[in-house]
Design a protein around this motif. Structure first.
Motif, mmCIF file in Angstrom:
data_model
loop_
_atom_site.group_PDB
_atom_site.id
_atom_site.type_symbol
_atom_site.label_atom_id
_atom_site.label_comp_id
_atom_site.label_asym_id
_atom_site.label_seq_id
_atom_site.Cartn_x
_atom_site.Cartn_y
_atom_site.Cartn_z
ATOM 1 N N TYR A 1 0.866 -1.175 0.000
ATOM 2 C CA TYR A 1 0.000 0.000 0.000
ATOM 3 C C TYR A 1 0.897 1.217 0.000
ATOM 4 O O TYR A 1 2.123 1.087 0.140
ATOM 5 N N ARG A 2 0.327 2.401 -0.153
ATOM 6 C CA ARG A 2 1.149 3.593 -0.280
ATOM 7 C C ARG A 2 2.039 3.767 0.958
ATOM 8 O O ARG A 2 1.556 3.976 2.053
ATOM 9 N N GLY A 3 3.327 3.625 0.740
ATOM 10 C CA GLY A 3 4.285 3.856 1.814
ATOM 11 C C GLY A 3 4.633 2.651 2.655
ATOM 12 O O GLY A 3 5.472 2.742 3.553
#
Length: 268
Positions: A66-68
């Motif tokens: 997921y983002r990050g």
């Protein structure tokens, strides 16, 4: 978990990425989630290397990006990953291994599959030597090479980083050239009548191992009784003995016995 040494911008030797990815997977299992920067710090590699490793693990179905960051992917494919298996049901596997060890006598030939249940047994074999041991599991090979009185047969084939073992048709053919006294193996899931595994290529090798052993022992921790898997390996009656830990519900153990399996409950 101990961090890996810095790669200094290089991923040599060739085995390093697969080993590091297994360690990253184990780290994510232990922590549930991790950020990319956290993994950079833990493993001493570049952000680009971390993203490359996470892409590979996501492709294998081991983690979800997921983002990050990244999280563990609680799927049956993930449960096949060696890093995950090395960190689960350790007390149960050790208890099963101690019981299995009592079946091994000096001079025997023993076949071990690529299960972490069988790996727990490897650590107990040194004082039973001389032995001949055949296995396709790289962590088992690493331990056995340090035992001077063990004649080691490495069952080669197509290497899988996910399982850290050899498989495929070449491995099955290597197995079929042997006849051993004992086989110790495990599976992804067990129903009252059959043993199952999530991956077809693993089933291919395990079936060959069943044919190549005079006495076949199935090692299952109680969690296997609550899981499902896609591919049917064999009826439980094909095993001479099924060892399960004492945390398995009594009604499930009774169901196995009612279908004709020889089951022994092992105290943890």
């Amino acid at each position: 978990m101990s961090a890996s040494s810095s790669d200094g911008g290089s991923d040599a030797p060739a085995r390093r990425p697969a080993r590091r990815q297994a360690e990253i997977a184990a780290y994510v299992v232990q922590h549930g989630t991790a950020t990319a920067h956290e993994l950079v710090e833990a493993f001493g590699v570049s952000l680009m290397t971390v993203h490359r490793d996470l892409d590979a693990l996501e492709h294998q179905g081991v983690v979800r990006k997921y983002r990050g960051g990244v999280s563990a992917q609680p799927t049956s494919v993930f449960e096949s990953n060696v890093a995950y298996r090395l960190n689960t049901a350790q007390a149960q596997k050790q208890a099963l291994a101690r019981r299995a060890r009592a079946m091994v006598e000096p001079g025997m030939s023993v076949m071990l599959d690529d299960s972490t249940s069988a790996l727990a047994l490897v650590r107990l074999l040194e004082d039973v030597a001389p032995l001949t041991v055949a296995t396709n599991f790289v962590p088992a090979v690493s331990l056995l090479t340090a035992m001077p009185d063990v004649r080691l047969i490495v069952l080669g084939g197509i290497y899988s980083p996910t399982h850290d073992s050899f498989g495929g048709v070449p491995c099955a053919e290597a197995v079929e050239a042997l006849q051993t006294d004992l086989l110790f193996c495990s599976v992804s899931a067990v129903s009252p009548t059959h043993a199952y595994h999530q991956e077809q290529e693993i089933v291919l090798v395990k079936r060959a191992m069943l044919r190549a052993a005079r006495t076949r022992v199935l090692l299952i921790d109680n969690a296997k009784l609550r899981r499902t898997a896609l591919h049917r390996l064999a009826p439980l009656t094909d095993f001479d003995l099924v060892l399960v830990d004492d945390q398995a519900p009594a009604e499930q153990v009774a169901a196995l016995r009612d279908q004709g399996a020889r089951v022994e409950v092992v105290e943890v």
